[in-house]
Design an enzyme around this catalytic site. Structure first.
Site, short mmCIF file in Angstrom:
data_model
loop_
_atom_site.label_atom_id
_atom_site.label_comp_id
_atom_site.label_asym_id
_atom_site.label_seq_id
_atom_site.Cartn_x
_atom_site.Cartn_y
_atom_site.Cartn_z
N GLY A 47 0.82 -1.19 0.00
CA GLY A 47 0.00 0.00 0.00
C GLY A 47 0.86 1.24 0.00
N GLN A 52 2.98 10.01 0.91
CA GLN A 52 4.28 9.33 0.94
C GLN A 52 5.13 9.63 -0.30
OE1 GLN A 52 2.47 5.30 2.02
NE2 GLN A 52 4.43 5.24 3.09
N CYS A 99 6.26 0.30 7.26
CA CYS A 99 5.84 1.45 6.46
C CYS A 99 7.00 1.84 5.55
CB CYS A 99 5.48 2.62 7.39
SG CYS A 99 4.96 4.10 6.49
N LEU A 100 6.69 2.07 4.28
CA LEU A 100 7.75 2.44 3.33
C LEU A 100 8.40 3.77 3.70
CD1 LEU A 100 5.91 1.34 0.06
CD2 LEU A 100 7.86 0.20 1.14
N HIS A 141 -4.05 1.76 7.91
CA HIS A 141 -2.69 2.30 7.87
C HIS A 141 -2.58 3.39 6.80
CE1 HIS A 141 1.87 1.69 7.93
NE2 HIS A 141 1.67 2.45 6.87
N GLU A 142 -3.10 3.09 5.59
CA GLU A 142 -2.99 4.08 4.50
C GLU A 142 -3.84 5.31 4.78
OE1 GLU A 142 -0.61 3.67 2.68
OE2 GLU A 142 -0.33 1.54 3.04
N HIS A 145 -2.23 7.85 6.88
CA HIS A 145 -1.28 8.73 6.18
C HIS A 145 -1.98 9.99 5.68
CE1 HIS A 145 2.50 6.58 6.13
NE2 HIS A 145 1.96 5.47 5.64
#
Ligand code: NI
Length: 176
Positions: A47, A52, A99-100, A141-142, A145
């Protein structure tokens, strides 16, 4: 299509509340979504939210691998604008997340087990469904953000926080 730079924790864009997408800008959003999908595949994540890649707009891309799906069927790559999530019960569960934007790190995060999701699709249609488990976790989670939140903000304790290659139990956590 292009692989975009994924910004990391500390960049102020990750702490902004992203603005909603208007129907008029859906064609522009489709271009950004294509680049986000390429970026997600390149990073081998599941995701990615627009903040991000430095864009403070309410759009996310994700998929659910069949191996992580409760139905065993998985969910193909999906692009959601202006998602709105509603817990369907108070039941939560804790699991490791990555997380990226926090590369190499992981921690245990509580999330609602079942949620309703409503969002705008790039086609202009409305997306509405109920999801659970890993699928619900990825979306929470997304969606965080888009509100300037990172998973570390949701952790009950930093006791499980660390580098994923040092935490055996976390080997299966997905990068989002
Ligand atoms: Ni993330």
């Amino acid at each position: 299509m292009a692989v975009l730079k994924i910004i990391r924790a500390g960049n102020p864009v990750l702490r902004q509340v992203a603005r909603p997408v208007s129907v008029d800008e859906l064609p522009d959003m489709a271009v950004l979504a294509d680049d986000m999908i390429e970026t997600l595949m390149d990073a081998r994540g599941v995701g990615l939210a627009a903040p991000q890649v430095g864009q403070a707009v309410r759009m996310l891309v994700y998929f659910v691998p069949a191996s992580r799906s409760e139905t065993g069927e998985g969910t193909p790559l999906t692009v959601l604008c202006n998602p709105s999530l509603t817990p369907l019960s108070n039941e939560t569960e804790e699991a490791f997340e990555g997380c990226l934007s926090l590369p190499g790190l992981t921690g245990k995060v509580p999330r609602f087990r079942r949620i309703g999701v409503k969002a705008l699709l790039l086609s202009g249609e409305t997306f509405e469904r109920e999801v659970s488990g890993f699928h619900a976790r990825v979306l929470q989670h997304e969606n965080d953000h888009l509100d300037g939140k990172l998973y570390v903000d949701r952790m009950r304790s930093l006791g499980s926080f660390g580098f994923s290659d040092e935490i055996q139990e976390a080997l299966n956590s997905a990068e989002t």
